[in-house]
Write a protein that holds these residues in place. Structure first.
Motif, PDB file in Angstrom:
ATOM      1  N   GLU A   1      46.644  10.536  37.412  1.00  0.00           N
ATOM      2  CA  GLU A   1      47.580  10.484  38.527  1.00  0.00           C
ATOM      3  C   GLU A   1      47.587  11.838  39.210  1.00  0.00           C
ATOM      4  O   GLU A   1      47.283  12.847  38.588  1.00  0.00           O
ATOM      5  N   ARG A   2      47.939  11.858  40.447  1.00  0.00           N
ATOM      6  CA  ARG A   2      47.963  13.124  41.189  1.00  0.00           C
ATOM      7  C   ARG A   2      48.848  14.149  40.475  1.00  0.00           C
ATOM      8  O   ARG A   2      48.531  15.323  40.391  1.00  0.00           O
ATOM      9  N   ARG A   3      49.942  13.720  39.908  1.00  0.00           N
ATOM     10  CA  ARG A   3      50.876  14.637  39.261  1.00  0.00           C
ATOM     11  C   ARG A   3      50.485  14.984  37.828  1.00  0.00           C
ATOM     12  O   ARG A   3      50.993  15.942  37.263  1.00  0.00           O
ATOM     13  N   HIS A   4      49.578  14.193  37.228  1.00  0.00           N
ATOM     14  CA  HIS A   4      49.234  14.459  35.828  1.00  0.00           C
ATOM     15  C   HIS A   4      47.866  13.878  35.483  1.00  0.00           C
ATOM     16  O   HIS A   4      47.675  12.672  35.513  1.00  0.00           O
ATOM     17  N   ILE A   5      46.938  14.763  35.124  1.00  0.00           N
ATOM     18  CA  ILE A   5      45.627  14.372  34.607  1.00  0.00           C
ATOM     19  C   ILE A   5      45.591  14.807  33.148  1.00  0.00           C
ATOM     20  O   ILE A   5      45.956  15.936  32.826  1.00  0.00           O
ATOM     21  N   LEU A   6      45.128  13.910  32.284  1.00  0.00           N
ATOM     22  CA  LEU A   6      44.968  14.243  30.878  1.00  0.00           C
ATOM     23  C   LEU A   6      43.725  13.532  30.358  1.00  0.00           C
ATOM     24  O   LEU A   6      43.643  12.305  30.413  1.00  0.00           O
ATOM     25  N   ILE A   7      42.756  14.318  29.888  1.00  0.00           N
ATOM     26  CA  ILE A   7      41.502  13.775  29.364  1.00  0.00           C
ATOM     27  C   ILE A   7      41.271  14.358  27.979  1.00  0.00           C
ATOM     28  O   ILE A   7      41.310  15.577  27.800  1.00  0.00           O
ATOM     29  N   HIS A   8      41.058  13.474  27.009  1.00  0.00           N
ATOM     30  CA  HIS A   8      40.799  13.866  25.613  1.00  0.00           C
ATOM     31  C   HIS A   8      39.355  13.599  25.257  1.00  0.00           C
ATOM     32  O   HIS A   8      38.698  12.751  25.866  1.00  0.00           O
ATOM     33  N   ASN A   9      38.896  14.261  24.192  1.00  0.00           N
ATOM     34  CA  ASN A   9      37.628  13.869  23.589  1.00  0.00           C
ATOM     35  C   ASN A   9      37.942  12.859  22.472  1.00  0.00           C
ATOM     36  O   ASN A   9      39.112  12.511  22.255  1.00  0.00           O
ATOM     37  N   LYS A  10      36.924  12.385  21.776  1.00  0.00           N
ATOM     38  CA  LYS A  10      37.112  11.370  20.729  1.00  0.00           C
ATOM     39  C   LYS A  10      37.966  11.897  19.569  1.00  0.00           C
ATOM     40  O   LYS A  10      38.559  11.122  18.835  1.00  0.00           O
ATOM     41  N   GLU A  11      38.038  13.224  19.415  1.00  0.00           N
ATOM     42  CA  GLU A  11      38.853  13.827  18.356  1.00  0.00           C
ATOM     43  C   GLU A  11      40.312  14.027  18.800  1.00  0.00           C
ATOM     44  O   GLU A  11      41.089  14.666  18.105  1.00  0.00           O
ATOM     45  N   ARG A  12      40.646  13.527  19.983  1.00  0.00           N
ATOM     46  CA  ARG A  12      41.987  13.623  20.572  1.00  0.00           C
ATOM     47  C   ARG A  12      42.378  15.038  20.979  1.00  0.00           C
ATOM     48  O   ARG A  12      43.551  15.367  21.102  1.00  0.00           O
ATOM     49  N   GLU A  13      41.397  15.898  21.175  1.00  0.00           N
ATOM     50  CA  GLU A  13      41.668  17.240  21.681  1.00  0.00           C
ATOM     51  C   GLU A  13      41.687  17.173  23.209  1.00  0.00           C
ATOM     52  O   GLU A  13      40.900  16.441  23.815  1.00  0.00           O
ATOM     53  N   ASN A  14      42.570  17.960  23.821  1.00  0.00           N
ATOM     54  CA  ASN A  14      42.596  18.023  25.282  1.00  0.00           C
ATOM     55  C   ASN A  14      41.322  18.659  25.789  1.00  0.00           C
ATOM     56  O   ASN A  14      41.023  19.800  25.444  1.00  0.00           O
ATOM     57  N   VAL A  15      40.579  17.952  26.601  1.00  0.00           N
ATOM     58  CA  VAL A  15      39.431  18.533  27.286  1.00  0.00           C
ATOM     59  C   VAL A  15      39.934  19.222  28.543  1.00  0.00           C
ATOM     60  O   VAL A  15      39.522  20.323  28.873  1.00  0.00           O
ATOM     61  N   ILE A  16      40.858  18.544  29.240  1.00  0.00           N
ATOM     62  CA  ILE A  16      41.511  19.168  30.396  1.00  0.00           C
ATOM     63  C   ILE A  16      42.820  18.458  30.667  1.00  0.00           C
ATOM     64  O   ILE A  16      42.960  17.258  30.440  1.00  0.00           O
ATOM     65  N   GLN A  17      43.777  19.250  31.132  1.00  0.00           N
ATOM     66  CA  GLN A  17      45.054  18.718  31.576  1.00  0.00           C
ATOM     67  C   GLN A  17      45.472  19.493  32.817  1.00  0.00           C
ATOM     68  O   GLN A  17      45.317  20.710  32.877  1.00  0.00           O
ATOM     69  N   SER A  18      45.975  18.773  33.782  1.00  0.00           N
ATOM     70  CA  SER A  18      46.545  19.379  34.976  1.00  0.00           C
ATOM     71  C   SER A  18      47.835  18.642  35.281  1.00  0.00           C
ATOM     72  O   SER A  18      47.857  17.413  35.337  1.00  0.00           O
ATOM     73  N   ARG A  19      48.896  19.404  35.421  1.00  0.00           N
ATOM     74  CA  ARG A  19      50.201  18.815  35.693  1.00  0.00           C
ATOM     75  C   ARG A  19      50.871  19.523  36.843  1.00  0.00           C
ATOM     76  O   ARG A  19      50.910  20.757  36.877  1.00  0.00           O
ATOM     77  N   ILE A  20      51.377  18.765  37.766  1.00  0.00           N
ATOM     78  CA  ILE A  20      52.178  19.327  38.851  1.00  0.00           C
ATOM     79  C   ILE A  20      53.615  19.361  38.331  1.00  0.00           C
ATOM     80  O   ILE A  20      54.234  18.316  38.136  1.00  0.00           O
ATOM     81  N   LEU A  21      54.139  20.561  38.070  1.00  0.00           N
ATOM     82  CA  LEU A  21      55.486  20.683  37.516  1.00  0.00           C
ATOM     83  C   LEU A  21      56.552  20.546  38.599  1.00  0.00           C
ATOM     84  O   LEU A  21      57.619  19.997  38.365  1.00  0.00           O
ATOM     85  N   ASP A  22      56.251  21.076  39.770  1.00  0.00           N
ATOM     86  CA  ASP A  22      57.087  20.900  40.954  1.00  0.00           C
ATOM     87  C   ASP A  22      56.214  21.222  42.164  1.00  0.00           C
ATOM     88  O   ASP A  22      55.032  21.511  42.008  1.00  0.00           O
ATOM     89  N   LYS A  23      56.767  21.183  43.352  1.00  0.00           N
ATOM     90  CA  LYS A  23      55.962  21.392  44.568  1.00  0.00           C
ATOM     91  C   LYS A  23      55.296  22.757  44.625  1.00  0.00           C
ATOM     92  O   LYS A  23      54.373  22.973  45.408  1.00  0.00           O
ATOM     93  N   ALA A  24      55.740  23.681  43.763  1.00  0.00           N
ATOM     94  CA  ALA A  24      55.215  25.044  43.842  1.00  0.00           C
ATOM     95  C   ALA A  24      54.580  25.520  42.531  1.00  0.00           C
ATOM     96  O   ALA A  24      54.252  26.695  42.410  1.00  0.00           O
ATOM     97  N   THR A  25      54.394  24.613  41.542  1.00  0.00           N
ATOM     98  CA  THR A  25      53.848  25.041  40.253  1.00  0.00           C
ATOM     99  C   THR A  25      52.873  24.005  39.709  1.00  0.00           C
ATOM    100  O   THR A  25      53.207  22.822  39.624  1.00  0.00           O
ATOM    101  N   ILE A  26      51.687  24.477  39.315  1.00  0.00           N
ATOM    102  CA  ILE A  26      50.683  23.623  38.676  1.00  0.00           C
ATOM    103  C   ILE A  26      50.313  24.239  37.330  1.00  0.00           C
ATOM    104  O   ILE A  26      50.145  25.450  37.229  1.00  0.00           O
ATOM    105  N   LEU A  27      50.226  23.408  36.312  1.00  0.00           N
ATOM    106  CA  LEU A  27      49.833  23.838  34.980  1.00  0.00           C
ATOM    107  C   LEU A  27      48.417  23.319  34.724  1.00  0.00           C
ATOM    108  O   LEU A  27      48.118  22.158  35.010  1.00  0.00           O
TER     109      LEU A  27
END
Length: 148
Positions: free
Chosen positions: A72-98
């Protein structure tokens, strides 16, 4: 509007345009009316095969051995088969991205959790406050520094 990147518990203010490590661009950033977004292509450890592609915070390509948990535009979460985060991007508010994840660089991996960045030399980088001044920042073995 000015946005801030939260990257491994490091606050990078003043609209960073990209994050680099050595001569590799990990991801680029921008913003539109929906807020800040990330764009990137991540490669495998060999650096020869693209394993995922994200454009303006939407995953447009993901290899079959990765698990797309959120796209989703506000939250991307992709894991590998071991359930480790490969990448995460989160829009916390209009002025902050994690952004966090594992970034392959010259047969090494730069690990970025929500709590710290582990540099290629193994040092944990956290709690920094950096002004990007609308430019790029670089992860070194010791710290995150603005370019220019």
């Amino acid at each position: 509007m000015t946005y801030t990147l939260l990257f491994g518990n490091n606050f990078i203010s003043d609209s960073p345009k990209s994050v680099e490590c050595g001569s590799t661009t990990l991801f680029s950033l921008g913003e539109d009316s929906n807020g800040p977004y990330m764009t990137t292509k991540l490669s495998d450890l060999s650096g020869t095969h693209v394993i995922l592609s994200i454009d303006k915070n939407i995953c447009t390509y993901c290899t079959h051995d990765l698990v797309l948990k959120k796209n989703e535009r506000r939250h991307i979460l992709i894991h590998n088969k071991e359930r480790e985060n490969v990448i995460q991007s989160r829009i916390l508010d209009k002025a902050t991205i994690l952004v966090s994840g594992m970034f392959s660089i010259k047969k090494s991996v730069l690990v970025v959790t929500q709590n710290y960045v582990t540099s290629l030399s193994g040092k944990r980088i956290m709690h920094s406050r950096i002004s990007a001044k609308n430019g790029s920042v670089t992860v070194t073995d010791e710290e995150i520094v603005p370019d220019g």
